[in-house]
Design a protein around this motif. Structure first.
Motif, PDB file in Angstrom:
ATOM      1  N   GLU A   9      -6.834 -13.194  37.743  1.00 38.44           N
ATOM      2  CA  GLU A   9      -6.468 -14.138  36.679  1.00 38.44           C
ATOM      3  C   GLU A   9      -5.101 -13.808  36.094  1.00 38.44           C
ATOM      4  OE1 GLU A   9      -9.909 -13.628  34.200  1.00 38.44           O
ATOM      5  OE2 GLU A   9     -10.930 -15.359  35.084  1.00 38.44           O
ATOM      6  N   ALA A  10      -4.839 -12.528  35.882  1.00 32.19           N
ATOM      7  CA  ALA A  10      -3.557 -12.108  35.318  1.00 32.19           C
ATOM      8  C   ALA A  10      -2.407 -12.446  36.267  1.00 32.19           C
ATOM      9  CB  ALA A  10      -3.581 -10.613  35.004  1.00 32.19           C
ATOM     10  N   ARG A  14       0.605 -15.033  35.548  1.00 40.49           N
ATOM     11  CA  ARG A  14       1.966 -14.495  35.581  1.00 40.49           C
ATOM     12  C   ARG A  14       2.861 -15.297  36.522  1.00 40.49           C
ATOM     13  NH1 ARG A  14       0.692  -9.664  37.256  1.00 40.49           N
ATOM     14  NH2 ARG A  14       0.000  -9.091  35.184  1.00 40.49           N
ATOM     15  N   TYR A  15       2.314 -15.765  37.648  1.00 34.05           N
ATOM     16  CA  TYR A  15       3.117 -16.431  38.669  1.00 34.05           C
ATOM     17  C   TYR A  15       2.900 -17.938  38.741  1.00 34.05           C
ATOM     18  CZ  TYR A  15       4.221 -11.765  40.260  1.00 34.05           C
ATOM     19  OH  TYR A  15       4.679 -10.466  40.322  1.00 34.05           O
ATOM     20  N   LEU A  16       2.183 -18.514  37.797  1.00 33.39           N
ATOM     21  CA  LEU A  16       1.870 -19.937  37.857  1.00 33.39           C
ATOM     22  C   LEU A  16       3.121 -20.805  37.875  1.00 33.39           C
ATOM     23  CD1 LEU A  16      -0.284 -22.081  38.046  1.00 33.39           C
ATOM     24  CD2 LEU A  16      -0.466 -22.044  35.555  1.00 33.39           C
ATOM     25  N   ILE A  39      -6.174 -15.549  44.687  1.00 26.81           N
ATOM     26  CA  ILE A  39      -5.592 -16.762  44.111  1.00 26.81           C
ATOM     27  C   ILE A  39      -5.571 -17.808  45.212  1.00 26.81           C
ATOM     28  CG2 ILE A  39      -3.558 -17.813  43.050  1.00 26.81           C
ATOM     29  CD1 ILE A  39      -2.780 -14.905  42.189  1.00 26.81           C
ATOM     30  N   ALA A  40      -6.257 -18.912  45.001  1.00 27.00           N
ATOM     31  CA  ALA A  40      -6.247 -20.028  45.943  1.00 27.00           C
ATOM     32  C   ALA A  40      -5.237 -21.042  45.437  1.00 27.00           C
ATOM     33  CB  ALA A  40      -7.624 -20.658  46.054  1.00 27.00           C
ATOM     34  N   ASP A  56       1.201  -9.096  43.271  1.00 29.06           N
ATOM     35  CA  ASP A  56       0.738  -7.901  42.560  1.00 29.06           C
ATOM     36  C   ASP A  56      -0.541  -7.331  43.182  1.00 29.06           C
ATOM     37  OD1 ASP A  56       2.885  -8.207  40.845  1.00 29.06           O
ATOM     38  OD2 ASP A  56       1.716  -9.059  39.218  1.00 29.06           O
ATOM     39  N   GLY A  57      -0.614  -7.393  44.509  1.00 27.81           N
ATOM     40  CA  GLY A  57      -1.788  -6.849  45.206  1.00 27.81           C
ATOM     41  C   GLY A  57      -2.973  -7.775  45.282  1.00 27.81           C
TER      42      GLY A  57
END
Length: 65
Positions: A9-10, A14-16, A39-40, A56-57
């Protein structure tokens, strides 16, 4: 080491803005993968070649609708 839901979620949050800049991107959501979360990123059509494989992994999965 499994990726916890909170980490996925973070990373999504962060990258949205960056993910939203890809042509045809319609949605980014956290999804369960076996013991991990990922993340899909959904696209209306065509998946960009330069979409990262992880952030971020956290694995990134591309899907078309």
């Amino acid at each position: 080491m499994p990726v916890p839901k909170e980490a996925a979620e973070a990373a999504r949050d962060r990258y949205l803005a960056i993910l939203s800049g890809y042509p045809g991107m319609t949605r980014a959501e956290v999804t369960k993968l076996s013991d991990d979360y990922a993340i899909a990123v959904n696209f209306a059509s065509g998946i960009p070649d330069d979409l990262p494989k992880d952030l971020d992994g956290v694995p990134v999965i591309a899907r078309t609708q």
